[in-house]
Design a protein around this motif. Structure first.
Motif, short mmCIF file in Angstrom:
data_model
loop_
_atom_site.label_atom_id
_atom_site.label_comp_id
_atom_site.label_asym_id
_atom_site.label_seq_id
_atom_site.Cartn_x
_atom_site.Cartn_y
_atom_site.Cartn_z
N ASP A 187 0.79 -1.24 0.00
CA ASP A 187 0.00 0.00 0.00
C ASP A 187 0.82 1.29 0.00
O ASP A 187 0.27 2.37 0.14
N ALA A 188 2.12 1.20 -0.16
CA ALA A 188 2.97 2.39 -0.23
C ALA A 188 3.46 2.58 -1.67
O ALA A 188 3.94 1.62 -2.29
N LEU A 189 3.36 3.78 -2.18
CA LEU A 189 3.85 4.08 -3.53
C LEU A 189 5.37 3.97 -3.55
O LEU A 189 6.06 4.62 -2.77
N ILE A 190 5.89 3.11 -4.45
CA ILE A 190 7.34 2.93 -4.51
C ILE A 190 7.94 3.42 -5.83
O ILE A 190 9.15 3.64 -5.92
N SER A 191 7.11 3.59 -6.87
CA SER A 191 7.62 4.08 -8.15
C SER A 191 6.45 4.58 -8.99
O SER A 191 5.33 4.10 -8.84
N ASN A 240 12.04 6.07 -9.98
CA ASN A 240 13.21 5.33 -9.49
C ASN A 240 13.16 3.93 -10.10
O ASN A 240 12.25 3.62 -10.86
N SER A 241 14.11 3.10 -9.77
CA SER A 241 14.19 1.78 -10.40
C SER A 241 13.36 0.70 -9.71
O SER A 241 13.40 -0.46 -10.12
N SER A 242 12.58 1.04 -8.73
CA SER A 242 11.78 0.04 -8.00
C SER A 242 10.73 -0.64 -8.88
O SER A 242 10.24 -1.71 -8.53
N PHE A 243 10.38 -0.03 -10.01
CA PHE A 243 9.40 -0.65 -10.91
C PHE A 243 9.88 -2.02 -11.38
O PHE A 243 9.09 -2.87 -11.74
N GLN A 244 11.20 -2.27 -11.32
CA GLN A 244 11.74 -3.55 -11.77
C GLN A 244 11.27 -4.72 -10.91
O GLN A 244 11.34 -5.87 -11.34
N LEU A 253 2.72 -6.46 -4.16
CA LEU A 253 2.89 -5.47 -5.22
C LEU A 253 1.58 -5.22 -5.96
O LEU A 253 0.79 -6.15 -6.16
N GLU A 254 1.38 -3.98 -6.37
CA GLU A 254 0.24 -3.60 -7.19
C GLU A 254 0.70 -2.66 -8.29
O GLU A 254 1.49 -1.75 -8.04
N LEU A 255 0.20 -2.90 -9.48
CA LEU A 255 0.42 -2.03 -10.63
C LEU A 255 -0.88 -1.30 -10.89
O LEU A 255 -1.92 -1.93 -11.09
#
Length: 117
Positions: free
Chosen positions: A50-54, A64-68, A94-96
């Protein structure tokens, strides 16, 4: 028609993995094997627990590169939250989030069925 239809059927991606993330100047593409690709020209967000990482937007690159992290986990579910938001849930929290942010042009394309929102 624009927006994600409430009866959108992406059942074929359940149990699959995102195999490729392709970056263009004005779009980002997520490839789920040979059968399914989602191409976005609008806001894309990646959440973990539930936290935005990228995030990616058409005016910028990934924040940032966390989308990988999206490349290995298995897809567990998806949901049309509302006509402007498609959520794809992956293992590991993870959620997209794919946003349809335009009423003037097609901001998300789903292949091979060529679903345009």
């Amino acid at each position: 028609m624009y927006g994600f239809p409430s009866d959108l059927n992406l059942d074929d991606i359940i149990g699959m993995q995102i195999e490729q993330i392709c970056l263009g100047r004005f779009d980002v593409q997520f490839r789920f094997g040979a059968e399914r690709t989602i191409c976005s020209q609008a806001l894309v967000e990646v959440f973990r627990d539930d936290a935005l990482i990228s995030a990616w937007g058409p005016e910028s690159i990934w924040s940032n590169s966390s989308f990988q992290m999206l490349l290995e986990p298995v897809i567990e579910a998806y949901a049309v939250v509302h006509e402007r938001l498609l959520e794809i849930r992956l293992k590991g929290g993870l959620e997209l989030h794919l946003h349809d942010s335009s009423m003037q042009f097609e901001s998300v394309k789903i292949y091979p069925e060529m679903i345009i929102v």
